[in-house]
Design a protein around this motif. Structure first.
Motif, short mmCIF file in Angstrom:
data_model
loop_
_atom_site.label_atom_id
_atom_site.label_comp_id
_atom_site.label_asym_id
_atom_site.label_seq_id
_atom_site.Cartn_x
_atom_site.Cartn_y
_atom_site.Cartn_z
N PRO A 6 12.71 0.09 9.40
CA PRO A 6 11.52 -0.29 10.18
C PRO A 6 10.29 -0.49 9.29
O PRO A 6 10.18 0.10 8.20
N LYS A 7 9.38 -1.35 9.76
CA LYS A 7 8.13 -1.62 9.06
C LYS A 7 7.04 -1.84 10.09
O LYS A 7 7.29 -2.39 11.17
N ALA A 8 5.82 -1.41 9.77
CA ALA A 8 4.71 -1.59 10.70
C ALA A 8 3.41 -1.62 9.92
O ALA A 8 3.31 -1.03 8.82
N GLY A 9 2.42 -2.31 10.48
CA GLY A 9 1.14 -2.37 9.80
C GLY A 9 0.07 -3.07 10.61
O GLY A 9 0.34 -3.62 11.69
N LEU A 10 -1.14 -3.03 10.08
CA LEU A 10 -2.29 -3.68 10.69
C LEU A 10 -2.98 -4.56 9.66
O LEU A 10 -3.08 -4.20 8.47
N HIS A 11 -3.46 -5.71 10.13
CA HIS A 11 -4.24 -6.62 9.29
C HIS A 11 -5.53 -6.93 10.01
O HIS A 11 -5.52 -7.30 11.20
N TYR A 12 -6.66 -6.77 9.30
CA TYR A 12 -7.95 -7.01 9.93
C TYR A 12 -8.77 -7.99 9.11
O TYR A 12 -9.06 -7.74 7.93
N GLN A 13 -9.11 -9.12 9.72
CA GLN A 13 -9.98 -10.13 9.10
C GLN A 13 -11.41 -9.75 9.46
O GLN A 13 -11.90 -10.04 10.54
N ILE A 14 -12.08 -9.10 8.51
CA ILE A 14 -13.43 -8.60 8.78
C ILE A 14 -14.38 -9.75 9.07
O ILE A 14 -15.14 -9.73 10.03
N ASN A 15 -14.36 -10.75 8.20
CA ASN A 15 -15.12 -11.98 8.40
C ASN A 15 -14.39 -13.06 7.61
O ASN A 15 -13.28 -12.85 7.13
N GLN A 16 -15.01 -14.22 7.47
CA GLN A 16 -14.31 -15.31 6.80
C GLN A 16 -14.06 -15.04 5.33
O GLN A 16 -13.23 -15.71 4.69
N ASN A 17 -14.72 -14.04 4.75
CA ASN A 17 -14.57 -13.74 3.33
C ASN A 17 -13.78 -12.47 3.04
O ASN A 17 -13.32 -12.29 1.92
N GLN A 18 -13.63 -11.59 4.01
CA GLN A 18 -13.05 -10.27 3.73
C GLN A 18 -11.92 -9.94 4.70
O GLN A 18 -11.98 -10.30 5.89
N LYS A 19 -10.91 -9.26 4.17
CA LYS A 19 -9.83 -8.78 5.01
C LYS A 19 -9.24 -7.52 4.40
O LYS A 19 -9.32 -7.28 3.19
N VAL A 20 -8.63 -6.69 5.25
CA VAL A 20 -7.98 -5.45 4.82
C VAL A 20 -6.64 -5.34 5.54
O VAL A 20 -6.42 -5.97 6.59
N PHE A 21 -5.74 -4.55 4.96
CA PHE A 21 -4.46 -4.29 5.63
C PHE A 21 -3.95 -2.92 5.24
O PHE A 21 -4.34 -2.35 4.21
#
Length: 747
Positions: free
Chosen positions: A472-487
């Motif tokens: 199994p695999k799971a995660g979250l991806h968040y596009q903070i704005n057009q320049n930044q993202k985290v996962f």
């Protein structure tokens, strides 16, 4: 003017769609992910660490060296070459993970050998010239077909069929008599539906190491049909290699005086004391791949990708062996002169004859907030292993032609099914889930290539193992704005033992499957002029199989499961467009790679150098072998009108050769720089012509990128209880400054 649209879904997790448009009686293929099972690709919203390498980047670096040397700009990659110049037997590690733990696919078709788990790039010469792009996923990554991704995976996509007719001639010449000749051609679209492409290549090199020559031939061909909603594609590629052995390495006492020394094939000295070497100490193998791929678009939201494949491989390596016991080869002693000969020089061949076939499929659905992929694969491997004795010195008995001294068969069924999903929770926030079930049925029957002195026969093999893995695999991806993202993500992976884990195991010690839990987190900031990224990872292993120095009952080195080990680090990446014509890319990995409660096993010999026993050394927490704590890469690339240039730097920190963390058994850190220059210009009668120059190891760094070691004790006086420690080494020095030049003509 009539317009028609062909809408083909590539991969739902990648989110890339492409289409073909008919305009003015011709079709333009726009960014087409055609007929590929690329469901294993990671896309922009998938929470894994990955690097994409495109066709143009591959082309700039491709002077005939193997894929491992084309990946050295990717984070955490360390490449090595037996011959010292990047052609022939090459290998690489990612995050310290060796090639047997790195899953490799082409168009979604598994490439790893079913038994050894490795990919032998020497069997696929110049495959880089037929790639559209590739993706390197670090860590467990997304669910994939074939061998378990136990630290990294590489998904290669072969070239798109061209919509315009073309021809290309390319030639390379350089150091160590290295030559590469290549012809490529394509028909473009015929009758608005058909297209054909082909390549044929030949690569030869003497190698940096003595007699480390390579003679490589390959072809690649594909044919495609484009319909309104269906694309069919047939691909075949083949590699044929003849490579002189350089895998013994250079002994430690030769490094200072003769860095190119190659002990392979040594036959003894002639009457004048000069060493003699066997001329045919070579590896010989042919491997042909066939792929039949389908993409069908049911609706704009639903696409099917499927593929059938078959790989045929056959070959052997031949070697001269001195003073070998005849009994070990099923031969009886013979009379020569006035003595009975029980040992003699001989020439043997070890053969592999295998078949690998199967199918892969994925159904991709993309609508509203959902992006779903349901897929799987089923593959069957059948491989014969056997050995022949083709010559024995002074033998006057009844040696039958191609005397066979061992024979075994390995079969493996490998099947998996997976479901992946991304769901857009809110604007910018995406959840990812991925579950895979994998089944393996593996058996080996027959004889091993090792004599069993206890039972007086070739070692018997009787392996029949089944494995059921849930990954199994799971995660979250968040596009903070057009320049930044985290996962952030977490994943579990399993890996079954390889063939040699069974064949070299102790009679009372059976290898277990390995398990890894991979935790990843990343941040990325990008603008059109500069970018920065960071990936944190913690890869925790249970029952990892490593060499401990332990031997089995018949004296063969074996791998053992170690209960607790881990890899943890941070990967940093940055890029800057310094001027309109100058760009700088840089990355660095800082890591800790540890074994907890490690026990080393060392052979002990008595005063007569007869094996007595093994000594156990409990060393506590140590560093995993071949896992440098620092790996860094830099590339300055310039482009102005028809000119291009690249200045590449690679730094690899100190690596331990075994798992003892001993500085006596370590490779020094090294810093290597390469310079690439190119010029593309117009020439009457041609579309373009280009001249390229590659200067490897510009500053003549003297270094070794790989090695092996065998440690042992001798107890000269049993009554005193003291013992002395010794070690035999084999190092793999890499070439100093050397140059390759390339000319390409495009029609």
């Amino acid at each position: 003017m009539r317009k028609a649209f062909l809408l083909l879904a590539g991969t739902c997790i990648a989110g890339i769609y492409s289409f073909a448009q008919e305009k003015q009686d011709s079709l333009r293929l726009i960014n087409l992910q055609e007929v590929q099972v690329v469901s294993t690709r990671a896309g922009v919203n998938i929470p894994v660490a990955y690097t994409n390498i495109g066709k143009e980047e591959i082309k700039k670096q491709n002077f005939g060296q193997d894929i491992p040397f084309l990946l050295t700009l990717s984070p955490s990659v360390v490449a090595t070459s037996d011959a010292g110049a990047g052609i022939g037997y090459t290998n690489f590690r990612i995050r310290g993970t060796d090639a047997t733990r790195i899953n490799v696919t082409t168009n979604g078709i598994p490439l790893n050998d079913s038994e050894s788990h490795g990919v032998f790039w020497v069997n696929m010469p110049d495959i880089a010239s037929s790639l559209e792009d590739l993706q390197v996923q670090r860590g467990v990554g997304t669910s994939t077909n074939g061998a378990g991704a136990f630290g990294a995976s590489i998904n290669m996509k072969t070239e798109n069929l061209s919509n315009k007719a073309y021809g290309e001639l390319s030639g390379t010449y350089g150091a160590f008599n290295t030559t590469k000749a290549q012809v490529k051609m394509g028909t473009g679209l015929l009758n608005k539906h058909w297209a054909f492409d082909a390549r044929i290549s030949g690569i030869n090199s003497d190698g940096f190491i003595d007699r480390a020559s390579t003679d490589l031939k390959s072809y690649f061909a594909q044919a495609g049909y484009y319909g309104a909603n269906t694309v069919l594609k047939f691909i075949t590629f083949r590699g044929e290699e003849k490579t002189y052995h350089a895998w013994d390495g250079v002994p430690k006492d030769k490094l200072e005086t003769d860095r190119t020394y190659n002990p392979s094939g040594y036959m003894g000295d002639d009457a004048n004391g000069n060493p003699m070497y066997y001329e045919n100490q070579t590896d010989n193998y042919k491997q042909t791949h066939y792929q039949f791929l389908l993409t069908h678009t049911f609706t704009p939201s639903l696409t099917l990708n499927a593929g059938l494949h078959y790989t045929r491989g056959k070959g052997y390596y031949e070697e001269y062996k001195t003073d070998r016991k005849l009994l070990e080869y099923g031969l009886i002693p013979f009379e020569y002169g006035n003595e009975t000969v029980k040992k003699s020089d001989l020439v043997r061949q070890k053969w592999l004859d295998n078949h690998f076939a199967g199918g892969v499929v994925s159904l991709n659905y993309l609508k509203d907030r959902w992006n779903l992929t349901f897929g799987g694969a089923a593959n069957r491997y059948d491989g014969d292993h056997f050995g022949k004795v083709i010559w024995v010195k002074n033998y006057i008995g009844n040696l039958s032609p191609d005397h066979t001294f061992y024979q075994s068969n390995g079969t493996k069924t490998d099947a998996n099914v997976y479901l992946k999903a991304t769901y857009s929770i809110t604007e910018g926030l995406t959840a990812y889930g991925d579950i895979q079930y994998r089944f393996i049925d593996y058996s080996i029957d027959g004889q091993n290539d090792t004599w069993d002195w206890i039972n007086g026969e070739m070692q018997k093999l009787d392996v029949n193992k089944n494995f059921n893995f849930f990954n199994p695999k799971a995660g979250l991806h968040y596009q903070i704005n057009q320049n930044q993202k985290v996962f952030a993500s977490a994943a579990i992976a399993h890996r079954e033992p390889a063939r040699n884990n069974y064949t070299d195991a102790s009679f009372n010690e059976k290898p277990k499957a390995e398990r890894m839990i991979d935790y990843e987190a990343g941040y990325n900031f990008s603008t059109p002029l500069y970018s920065f990224g960071a990936n944190l990872y913690y890869m925790k292993y249970k029952d990892q199989l490593v060499l401990t120095g332990k031997v089995n009952e018949i004296g063969e080195m074996l791998t053992s499961n170690i209960p607790d080990s881990y890899r943890a680090g941070i990967e940093l990446m940055a890029a800057a467009q310094l001027t309109s014509w100058l760009r700088w890319d840089v990355n660095a990995t800082f890591s800790k790679n540890k074994v907890k409660n490690y026990t080393e096993f060392v052979d002990l010999y008595d005063e007569n150098w007869d094996w007595a026993s093994q000594v156990e050394n409990k060393l506590g927490t140590t560093t995993l072998a071949f896992s440098p704590s620092v790996v860094a890469n830099s590339m300055f690339s310039a482009s102005y009108k028809g000119w291009s240039a690249g200045f590449q730097s690679n730094y690899v920190g100190k690596q331990y050769i075994d798992n003892t963390s001993s500085n006596d058994r370590a490779l020094d850190a090294y810093f290597v720089n390469n310079l690439r220059l190119g010029y593309t210009f117009s020439l009457k009668g041609l579309k373009s012509a280009s001249v390229n120059l590659l200067v490897n190891n510009l500053f003549n760094e003297e270094y070794e990128s790989n090695a092996w070691v065998y440690s042992y004790y001798q107890q000269p006086d049993a009554s005193a209880g003291t013992r002395d420690r010794y070690a035999d080494f084999g190092y793999f020095p890499q070439a100093g400054t050397h140059v390759l030049a390339n000319l390409t003509l495009r029609f």
